[in-house]
Design a protein around this motif. Sequence first.
Motif, mmCIF file in Angstrom:
data_model
loop_
_atom_site.group_PDB
_atom_site.id
_atom_site.type_symbol
_atom_site.label_atom_id
_atom_site.label_comp_id
_atom_site.label_asym_id
_atom_site.label_seq_id
_atom_site.Cartn_x
_atom_site.Cartn_y
_atom_site.Cartn_z
ATOM 1 N N GLY A 165 51.268 -15.516 -4.943
ATOM 2 C CA GLY A 165 49.898 -16.544 -5.389
ATOM 3 C C GLY A 165 49.344 -15.939 -6.244
ATOM 4 O O GLY A 165 49.311 -14.275 -5.893
ATOM 5 N N SER A 166 48.271 -15.419 -6.873
ATOM 6 C CA SER A 166 47.704 -14.341 -7.689
ATOM 7 C C SER A 166 45.788 -14.816 -7.326
ATOM 8 O O SER A 166 44.691 -14.954 -8.199
ATOM 9 C CB SER A 166 47.750 -14.713 -9.100
ATOM 10 O OG SER A 166 47.674 -15.816 -9.596
ATOM 11 N N CYS A 167 45.481 -14.666 -6.221
ATOM 12 C CA CYS A 167 44.568 -14.987 -5.657
ATOM 13 C C CYS A 167 43.681 -14.926 -4.703
ATOM 14 O O CYS A 167 44.646 -14.443 -3.597
ATOM 15 C CB CYS A 167 43.585 -16.328 -6.212
ATOM 16 S SG CYS A 167 44.440 -17.653 -4.863
ATOM 17 N N GLY A 168 42.204 -14.653 -4.218
ATOM 18 C CA GLY A 168 42.254 -14.405 -3.414
ATOM 19 C C GLY A 168 41.141 -15.166 -2.869
ATOM 20 O O GLY A 168 39.893 -15.177 -3.573
ATOM 21 N N ARG A 169 40.030 -14.695 -1.410
ATOM 22 C CA ARG A 169 38.518 -14.962 -1.359
ATOM 23 C C ARG A 169 38.115 -14.776 -0.571
ATOM 24 O O ARG A 169 37.950 -13.639 0.121
ATOM 25 C CB ARG A 169 39.042 -16.674 -0.205
ATOM 26 C CG ARG A 169 39.672 -18.069 -0.550
ATOM 27 C CD ARG A 169 39.430 -18.371 -1.706
ATOM 28 N NE ARG A 169 37.815 -19.266 -1.148
ATOM 29 C CZ ARG A 169 37.058 -19.424 -1.931
ATOM 30 N NH1 ARG A 169 37.354 -19.653 -3.042
ATOM 31 N NH2 ARG A 169 35.662 -19.700 -1.234
ATOM 32 N N LEU A 170 36.657 -14.667 -0.397
ATOM 33 C CA LEU A 170 35.812 -13.757 -0.280
ATOM 34 C C LEU A 170 34.761 -14.511 0.223
ATOM 35 O O LEU A 170 33.807 -15.389 -0.936
ATOM 36 C CB LEU A 170 34.764 -12.800 -1.539
ATOM 37 C CG LEU A 170 34.094 -11.208 -1.205
ATOM 38 C CD1 LEU A 170 34.452 -10.421 -1.975
ATOM 39 C CD2 LEU A 170 33.003 -12.325 -1.164
ATOM 40 N N ASP A 171 33.743 -13.912 1.246
ATOM 41 C CA ASP A 171 32.638 -14.966 2.073
ATOM 42 C C ASP A 171 32.113 -13.631 2.657
ATOM 43 O O ASP A 171 32.205 -13.444 3.627
ATOM 44 C CB ASP A 171 33.337 -16.198 2.388
ATOM 45 C CG ASP A 171 31.630 -16.949 3.129
ATOM 46 O OD1 ASP A 171 30.603 -16.217 3.006
ATOM 47 O OD2 ASP A 171 31.882 -17.714 3.623
ATOM 48 N N ILE A 172 30.533 -13.292 2.361
ATOM 49 C CA ILE A 172 29.435 -12.471 3.018
ATOM 50 C C ILE A 172 28.619 -12.710 3.378
ATOM 51 O O ILE A 172 27.694 -13.762 2.057
ATOM 52 C CB ILE A 172 29.954 -10.559 2.142
ATOM 53 C CG1 ILE A 172 31.117 -10.411 1.788
ATOM 54 C CG2 ILE A 172 28.838 -10.174 2.721
ATOM 55 C CD1 ILE A 172 31.316 -9.527 1.240
ATOM 56 N N THR A 173 27.817 -12.984 4.506
ATOM 57 C CA THR A 173 26.426 -13.000 4.935
ATOM 58 C C THR A 173 26.100 -11.970 5.444
ATOM 59 O O THR A 173 26.549 -11.490 6.551
ATOM 60 C CB THR A 173 26.712 -14.769 6.045
ATOM 61 O OG1 THR A 173 27.258 -15.276 4.898
ATOM 62 C CG2 THR A 173 25.483 -14.623 6.053
ATOM 63 N N ILE A 174 24.954 -11.861 5.603
ATOM 64 C CA ILE A 174 24.035 -11.071 6.231
ATOM 65 C C ILE A 174 22.765 -11.051 6.287
ATOM 66 O O ILE A 174 22.172 -11.939 5.968
ATOM 67 C CB ILE A 174 24.281 -9.726 4.561
ATOM 68 C CG1 ILE A 174 25.031 -9.175 4.713
ATOM 69 C CG2 ILE A 174 23.265 -8.450 5.669
ATOM 70 C CD1 ILE A 174 24.505 -7.460 3.089
ATOM 71 N N GLY A 175 22.510 -10.874 7.399
ATOM 72 C CA GLY A 175 21.455 -10.820 8.849
ATOM 73 C C GLY A 175 20.935 -9.545 9.345
ATOM 74 O O GLY A 175 21.336 -8.536 9.744
#
Length: 418
Positions: free
Chosen positions: A286-296
């Motif tokens: 497929g032609s997609c990806g995921r990104l999830d970033i949290t900073i504390g």
Amino acid sequence: MIHSLFLISHAGDLFLEKHWKSVISRSVCDYFFEAKEKAGDPENVAPVLQTPHHYLISIYRGKLFFLSVTQTEVPPLFVIEFLHRVADTFQDYFGECSESVIKENTVTVYELLEEMLDNGFPLATESNVLKEMIRPPTILRSVVNTLTGGSNVGGILPTGQLSNVPWRRVGVKYTNNEAYFDVIEEIDAILDKSGTTVFAEIQGVIEACVKLSGMPDLTLSFMNPRLLDDVSFHPCVRFKRWESERVMSFIPPDGNFRLMSYHVSSQNLVAIPVYVKQNISFLETGSCGRLDITIGPKQTMGKMVEGLMVTIPMPKSVLSVNLIATQGTYTFDLTTKVVLWDVGKLNPQKLPNLRGSLSMQVGAPKPEENPSINIDLKIQQLAISGLKVSRLDMYGEKYKPFKGVKYVTKAGKFQVRT
């Protein structure tokens, strides 16, 4: 010692040269240009190059190369330190150290180089002494010199040049006597995917701005000086006293100067100011990806994290991104494939999050490795190493000066692996 100095622009143009002994042909720089070509990045050029008849020693400052040529073996760090002094002097005199500014002030530049090096050996490198000999350029002075044929060179030898305290002028007088010290620390760190520290160290400097009348003798004490490694001092500091008592005793130069630089390399002493929860994934097909970033915030001693900036260099196969930031704004550069998330201040009550999808080239293979995340931040009134100034005492003068200390922590090369 040093025979010649060449100034070379970022593009590779040799725009200024100065010779102290015999004139050395510009062709010697061909060896340097060859090394620059091989290195690719200017900061990766080897600082010391050996040629059949010369040694080339260089530094890279403000998109300029300062290239010195010697005909005999010399301690490279000695020459590198001198070249940094030259760049610092230009910065102090002209406000910035760039090709255009140096070209505008060519006469002053040659006058400074003539005084800083005598027959190839460093002579006057202190800013205070140089400013007494060669007055910094101003618009009015430039006009007067043009009309009268005068120069910026003073007619009297500076008093400090002949004393055992060459970095300080004699007869300094101020209406308001004040001494300010800035403790600035940069944290370099690499964190792995789980948040464990792989590598961490702190590079610190103490910048001083001292405007005191007469000839004051200062003593600076720290609450915890034992945590400092690899300490480098301004020549004014009495090293024997530091070795025996861990106290800094010195007669300060007049104005702005770097009092000391230090290094904290013990990982158990390096506090990591933020944590990053991240998940960057690319589908096998497929032609997609995921990104999830949290900073504390993590170990900030109750101080606010400011100027938080997150940089993510994406794989070349990423065509576009569709992300939502709960705080700040993000941009995606189609040419460099870099996601830049400008968070600003870090609110502990509502942690910033960036999540969304990545569009990939159709048929492109899954990237071999996930991109790393680079963090930039600033924390005011905190030295992350825990270094604290306990007191500043003054001897030799009767007035009471105003004293102030400021702490700043910044991110140096702060990287989170994904």
